[in-house]
Each structure stands twice: as C-alpha cells, then as structure tokens.
Motif scaffolding. Structure first.
Motif, short mmCIF file in Angstrom:
data_model
loop_
_atom_site.label_atom_id
_atom_site.label_comp_id
_atom_site.label_asym_id
_atom_site.label_seq_id
_atom_site.Cartn_x
_atom_site.Cartn_y
_atom_site.Cartn_z
N UNK A 151 4.06 5.48 -5.61
CA UNK A 151 3.98 5.46 -7.07
C UNK A 151 2.93 6.45 -7.56
N UNK A 152 1.77 6.46 -6.91
CA UNK A 152 0.72 7.41 -7.28
C UNK A 152 1.24 8.84 -7.15
N UNK A 153 1.95 9.12 -6.06
CA UNK A 153 2.48 10.47 -5.86
C UNK A 153 3.45 10.87 -6.95
N UNK A 154 4.30 9.93 -7.39
CA UNK A 154 5.24 10.23 -8.48
C UNK A 154 4.52 10.51 -9.79
N UNK A 155 3.49 9.74 -10.07
CA UNK A 155 2.81 9.85 -11.35
C UNK A 155 1.80 11.00 -11.36
N UNK A 160 2.15 17.86 -9.94
CA UNK A 160 1.59 19.20 -10.09
C UNK A 160 1.24 19.83 -8.75
N UNK A 161 1.21 19.03 -7.69
CA UNK A 161 0.88 19.55 -6.37
C UNK A 161 2.10 20.07 -5.62
N UNK A 162 3.30 19.80 -6.15
CA UNK A 162 4.51 20.28 -5.48
C UNK A 162 4.59 21.80 -5.55
N UNK A 163 4.94 22.40 -4.42
CA UNK A 163 5.08 23.85 -4.34
C UNK A 163 6.51 24.17 -3.94
N UNK A 198 10.72 19.73 -7.49
CA UNK A 198 9.97 19.31 -8.68
C UNK A 198 10.86 19.27 -9.91
N UNK A 199 11.94 20.05 -9.90
CA UNK A 199 12.83 20.04 -11.05
C UNK A 199 14.28 19.96 -10.64
N UNK A 255 0.85 -1.20 0.00
CA UNK A 255 0.00 0.00 0.00
C UNK A 255 0.88 1.25 0.00
N UNK A 256 1.90 1.27 0.85
CA UNK A 256 2.81 2.42 0.91
C UNK A 256 3.55 2.58 -0.41
N UNK A 257 3.99 1.48 -0.99
CA UNK A 257 4.68 1.53 -2.27
C UNK A 257 3.77 2.10 -3.36
N UNK A 258 2.53 1.65 -3.42
CA UNK A 258 1.59 2.15 -4.43
C UNK A 258 1.23 3.61 -4.18
#
Length: 199
Positions: free
Chosen positions: A96-100, A104-107, A184-185, A90-93
């Motif tokens: 993965x969701x956060x990476x994919x 756009x939510x990173x500030x 983010x970059x 669950x933590x791994x997924x």
C-alpha cells in the motif's frame, strides 16, 4: 559474522528477519500461494538461485517457512508457518505504501512485463473461468532493451491451472491486450470484443 542490530527492541528483532534483501518479495510470493522453488524464482527473477536457496533456508531457520516434501514424492514445497503468515499485514501495508508514495520512484527501466503478467497469473480466479482454455496475448511497448525478448507474453488460463509463456504456446488467442508507455502509466490501448477473464 553478526549482522543483527544488537538491540533489545522488538522492531530491531523483526527487522533482522524481515528487512534482509529479497525477503519481502519472497514472502510476497509465498503469500500468493506460490510454493515451488521455480515458481518463487519466476516471481522474483532477478534474485540468483543461490541467494534464493540461502534466503529460504534462513526463513526456515527463523521459523517463518516450512519445507515440505511434494505430494508426488519429488522435490519440496515451501509453506508459511503461522509466524511467517503473521507478516501478511506488514507485506500488505508495504504494498500500500508503495502504491501511494512510491509512484515517483518508478523508472522506465523498471518495466518488466513478465512480473506484471506473473501477477495476473497469481490473481486469476480459476473457478470463475469458462470450461474452455482462455489464451491472452499481451504486447508491451516501451520495454527496456534488456527485456525486449519479453515484449510479447501469453497468459494461459484454465480451471486446472494458469501459466505464463514467453513463446507462442500455439493455442488460439481469445484476447489481446496492448500496453503503452510503461508500468507507471500502463493503460490498455486496444480492447477485444467479448468478456474479459480479468475482473
């Protein structure tokens, strides 16, 4: 006060344990073989120590974490039980969701150099290190004003252990890394000569 969903549903029951604030991040640290209270706190620095104590107790009550006496006889360590380890996928997924989907939510204010370098510490393969100490100095630009004291951080890598220092540890630096822009970059803008301790 009952904070559960009061539903006869396995997702609701799992969420009552897993979906409380800070719990996924605490589990992330435990899954990275971080076992001491202070090291867990270093990996989740914005959680108050009192809340961390409460969350670890809750995880213990739910059967996800086991508190063990430290081998040296002073203090305790926290270890995942089989039920806690079952959340690994669950933590791994979630990661993965956060990476994919979460980029756009990173500030700019999310940039925390200590968390980034702490992640390097957790992922260092100590057996692959040379026999000598390797010191890497990281320099970050674009760091939020609240974290400028961590603009320069050192990572000390040895086969006996890996540590992160916010102050110059006084050892010769073998590698320099400079990062611009933000998480983010983030990109390396200066590469040292020689082999890198990171693969």
């Amino acid at each position: 006060m009952d904070v559960g969903y009061n539903q006869f549903c396995p997702i609701a029951k799992a969420s009552e344990v897993f979906a409380t604030r800070w719990t996924p991040l605490i589990l992330r640290e435990l899954m990275a073989d971080v076992h001491t209270f202070n090291d867990i706190h270093r990996g989740v620095p914005l959680i108050s120590r009192a809340v961390l104590v409460a969350r670890l107790r809750e995880l213990e009550e739910h059967g996800l974490v086991e508190r063990r006496a430290r081998a040296g006889g002073t203090g305790h360590e926290y270890w995942l039980t089989p039920a806690g380890n079952a959340f690994r996928a669950v933590v791994s997924e979630l990661g993965h969701w956060g990476l994919v989907h979460g980029r756009d939510r990173l500030k700019p204010g999310d940039l925390d150099p200590t968390i980034l370098v702490w992640g390097f510490r957790k992922r260092a393969v100590r057996d692959a290190l040379p026999d000598r100490r390797v010191v890497v100095r990281f320099e970050f630009s674009g760091v939020p004003a609240s974290r400028t004291q961590f603009r320069i951080i050192w990572l000390l890598l040895e086969r006996s252990g890996v540590d992160v220092c916010a102050k110059d540890p006084g050892h010769p630096v073998r590698k320099y890394r400079r990062f611009r822009r933000g998480l983010s970059g983030a990109r390396i803008v200066a590469r040292p000569r020689g082999d890198s301790p990171f693969h």
